[in-house]
Write a protein that holds these residues in place. Sequence first.
Motif, short mmCIF file in Angstrom:
data_model
loop_
_atom_site.label_atom_id
_atom_site.label_comp_id
_atom_site.label_asym_id
_atom_site.label_seq_id
_atom_site.Cartn_x
_atom_site.Cartn_y
_atom_site.Cartn_z
N LEU A 51 0.83 -1.21 0.00
CA LEU A 51 0.00 0.00 0.00
C LEU A 51 0.86 1.26 0.00
CD1 LEU A 51 -1.99 -2.25 1.10
CD2 LEU A 51 -3.19 -0.38 2.23
N LYS A 52 0.44 2.24 -0.78
CA LYS A 52 1.15 3.53 -0.84
C LYS A 52 0.37 4.64 -0.15
CE LYS A 52 3.64 2.53 -5.13
NZ LYS A 52 3.92 2.97 -6.53
N THR A 53 -0.90 4.38 0.15
CA THR A 53 -1.73 5.36 0.85
C THR A 53 -2.53 4.66 1.93
OG1 THR A 53 -3.54 5.08 -0.72
CG2 THR A 53 -1.93 6.82 -1.19
N LEU A 54 -3.00 5.44 2.90
CA LEU A 54 -3.86 4.89 3.92
C LEU A 54 -5.19 4.48 3.32
CD1 LEU A 54 -3.43 7.30 6.98
CD2 LEU A 54 -2.70 4.92 6.84
N PRO A 55 -5.83 3.43 3.88
CA PRO A 55 -7.18 3.08 3.41
C PRO A 55 -8.15 4.24 3.63
CG PRO A 55 -6.24 1.32 4.75
CD PRO A 55 -5.33 2.50 4.89
N ASP A 56 -9.18 4.29 2.82
CA ASP A 56 -10.22 5.30 2.96
C ASP A 56 -11.01 5.01 4.23
OD1 ASP A 56 -12.07 7.26 2.69
OD2 ASP A 56 -12.98 6.49 0.85
N ALA A 57 -11.13 6.01 5.09
CA ALA A 57 -11.78 5.80 6.37
C ALA A 57 -13.29 5.76 6.29
CB ALA A 57 -11.36 6.89 7.36
N ALA A 58 -13.87 6.36 5.26
CA ALA A 58 -15.33 6.45 5.18
C ALA A 58 -16.02 5.08 5.16
CB ALA A 58 -15.74 7.26 3.95
N PRO A 59 -15.51 4.09 4.41
CA PRO A 59 -16.18 2.78 4.39
C PRO A 59 -15.97 1.95 5.67
CG PRO A 59 -14.88 3.15 2.39
CD PRO A 59 -14.46 4.17 3.39
N ILE A 60 -15.06 2.38 6.55
CA ILE A 60 -14.80 1.64 7.79
C ILE A 60 -14.92 2.59 8.97
CG2 ILE A 60 -13.45 -0.33 6.98
CD1 ILE A 60 -10.95 1.28 7.15
N PRO A 61 -16.12 3.09 9.23
CA PRO A 61 -16.31 4.15 10.24
C PRO A 61 -16.07 3.70 11.68
CG PRO A 61 -18.43 3.32 9.48
CD PRO A 61 -17.39 2.68 8.61
N SER A 62 -16.12 2.39 11.96
CA SER A 62 -15.97 1.91 13.33
C SER A 62 -14.54 1.55 13.68
CB SER A 62 -16.86 0.69 13.55
OG SER A 62 -18.21 0.98 13.28
N LEU A 63 -13.60 1.76 12.79
CA LEU A 63 -12.22 1.32 12.99
C LEU A 63 -11.56 2.06 14.16
CD1 LEU A 63 -10.30 -0.69 11.52
CD2 LEU A 63 -9.25 1.29 10.44
N VAL A 64 -10.97 1.30 15.08
CA VAL A 64 -10.26 1.90 16.22
C VAL A 64 -8.80 1.47 16.29
CG1 VAL A 64 -12.33 2.14 17.63
CG2 VAL A 64 -11.00 0.04 17.75
N ALA A 65 -8.42 0.42 15.54
CA ALA A 65 -7.03 -0.05 15.57
C ALA A 65 -6.64 -0.53 14.17
CB ALA A 65 -6.85 -1.18 16.58
N MET A 66 -5.44 -0.11 13.75
CA MET A 66 -4.97 -0.52 12.43
C MET A 66 -3.46 -0.71 12.47
SD MET A 66 -5.57 1.06 8.62
CE MET A 66 -5.08 2.73 9.06
N THR A 67 -3.00 -1.82 11.91
CA THR A 67 -1.57 -2.07 11.75
C THR A 67 -1.27 -2.09 10.27
OG1 THR A 67 -1.41 -3.37 13.78
CG2 THR A 67 0.29 -3.72 12.13
N ILE A 68 -0.45 -1.13 9.83
CA ILE A 68 -0.16 -0.98 8.41
C ILE A 68 1.34 -0.86 8.19
CG2 ILE A 68 -0.41 1.54 8.40
CD1 ILE A 68 -1.87 1.24 5.70
#
Length: 783
Positions: A488-505
Amino acid sequence: MTTHTWRVWAIYIILTANLSEEQALKQVCPSCDATQFCNCSSRGLNFIPSGLTGKITGLNLAHNRIKHIRTHDLQQAVNLRVLLLPSNEISSIEEDSFHSLAKLELLDLSNNSLAHLSPAWFEHLFALQHLNVQGNSYSDLGGSSLFSNLRNLSALYLGNRQFSTIRQGNFEGVTLLNELWIDGGNLSQYEPGSLTLVRKIHHMIINLKSVDVFSVIVGDLLHSVIWLEVRKIAFSIPAEMQLLRVMSFSFAKKISFKQVLFTDATVPEMISIAEDMTQLMEVEMKDCRLLGTGQWSTQIHINQSRSLRVVTIEKLSIEEFYLFSDLTAVLDIVSPLTKVTVKDTKVFLVPCRLSQRLLSLEYLDLSENLLGDQSLAHSACQGGWPLLQILNLSQNSLSDLKMTGKSLSHLRNLILLDISQNNFGEIPDTCQWPGNLKHLNLSTSQIPKLTTCIPLTLEVLDVSANSLKEFGLQLPFLKELYIAKNQLKTLPDAAPIPSLVAMTIRGNKLNSFSKEEFESFKKMEMLDASDNNFICSCEFLSFIHHQAGIAQILARWPESYICDSPLAVRGEQVGAVHLSLMECHRSLTVSLICALVFLVILVLVVVGYKYHMMWYVRMTWAWLRAKRKPKQGPPKDICYDAFVSYSENDSDWVENIMVQELEQACPPFRLCLHKRDFVPGKWIVDNIIDSIEKSHKTLFVLSEHFVQSEWCKYELDFSHFRLFDENNDAAILILLEPIQSKAIPKRFCKLRKIMNTKTYLEWPLEEEQQQIFWFNLKLALKS
């Protein structure tokens, strides 16, 4: 020469002798830790070194060439609590050698050449808890009890290749044991009643060859053993199994078989015996062999009163596994099982009839086997595994994700599914899945692109170590996303995953975050974006400075390569950044004042970066705040035994292993963890200072991640200030993994200095050494 002169000369000789002995000890053991535990292992020693004093609490002399232990060798070490002498050549020990070691808690004499054991050795070891005399050359334990004075003994390890006899009275005085390990491969004589004096044994390990001897020993352990572990025995003759019928009356709750041989003729008998054990809850088989194809002659019927619920089979070797039967004989006994593990056993099919009989099954682990798409469809047939909640199919031969989902779609109670380390490749656009699936692990599955095949109900998704270049799925309930080691070169779009509280990228190809990307993740509680390729821009730097709450996110990035700001971790690529006026100010309405301000800021940033000015300013300010506080209060103000400083990446070991071991000890230690004990809303630096001041010790869990962490650097320095201000030794170092010197940043100069002057505890991978590690750590915390 006058009498006075002779006295002076005599005193001089005595002092010189003592100093020379201490100097000799320092040459053998160049460093001892804060608890005076001295490591003298693997130094080619022929004798126990001289110069041992009452200060020493632990002595490791393993892997030397010591042959004799003499009376005076340990006479002065009156406070010794740990004595490790394994893997030497010890053949004789004088009877009074351990006479002065009344505080000794652990004694390891394993793998030496002792032809006999003497009760006089252990006569004064009243505090001894762990004794290991395995791997010597004695054939028996003598005519009387060796352990009658060891009232605190909790772990005892006996036996060797020559060990052949156990007599009545050998265990007199031993009543309660946490662990008893008898290495009796050639044990041929056992006097009945020898082990009945031990009223309770939590974990009994015995390896031997004689089924006759084993049956007699089991008869003595019917009411005392909770967990019976049998090793290196062959159950191959049906007639011998009748001797084991006595096991039916055992109160054991768990039985383990390791490196044990079974045959088609003996398996039904063993299952029948287990069925009659009213207290048995768990059966475990590891590294065992089965000669046969499962064609058992007798049908095994269920005992309705039995309590068996857990079956674990790992690395079971079946030479003709491809001819193995459908296990019809056990259909009637599997319905009460709630947890089944059959791992690394070449399973390629679970018969449908067997799956339909597993009516109570909630947990099933079939990892590291040979299940394919067709065989999974047959194994998870309609009516099979009706209550299953957790299913692990990792590292099998699955390749069709659509078929996998369809095969499992009828499992309405399935919550967690691990199908990682399979070979799915391209996945379709639509799939069927269990309706309540919340956790899905698809890591290391060679997936190049995610599609709407992924179920909408997920709360946790792991797609790490694939070949993903983007992530744009609509997952409204997703709370945790693990997408490390992709492209991945960019962060995922946050709009489709509104409940996200933790991400490992971490481990992707990110080089920057836009303001919009950051703002879309304002609800994020944990974001790990380390090991990427971040570069700086003035807009990015300015945005980070003004983002409210961003510190809680960036502070969790131990290795992020982002801009040098008070809220971000300094990275290695910052020095290569050269920001021009046009890069920072692209508007045509830029005024001269803005240009001058930018130049001043740029000069300050460059100078500050080169000489670490910003870090020193922050550090000095925090230190001055700490110095303005009143001095350390009386002992009653100490709330914790230790403040634990560790990297977030090591939290699994700290929270699930170390905290469990220390806080559940007897007596328990109270630890201060930032996740659990920091005051919400309080500045993190104040939290660190207060926690260290309220702790008796500061425990550093060192690793590659630790030396990359900014907050760990703060905690180390605050602890170092306390060391100088109060003239104490409050730091304890645990080396969780080897750290390359080049991996330690220059700003960790104090860590380099402490590691060069203090002995640290190293976490061992071998289970046998971990008990010694915990003992040393508890000893350090008590000092």
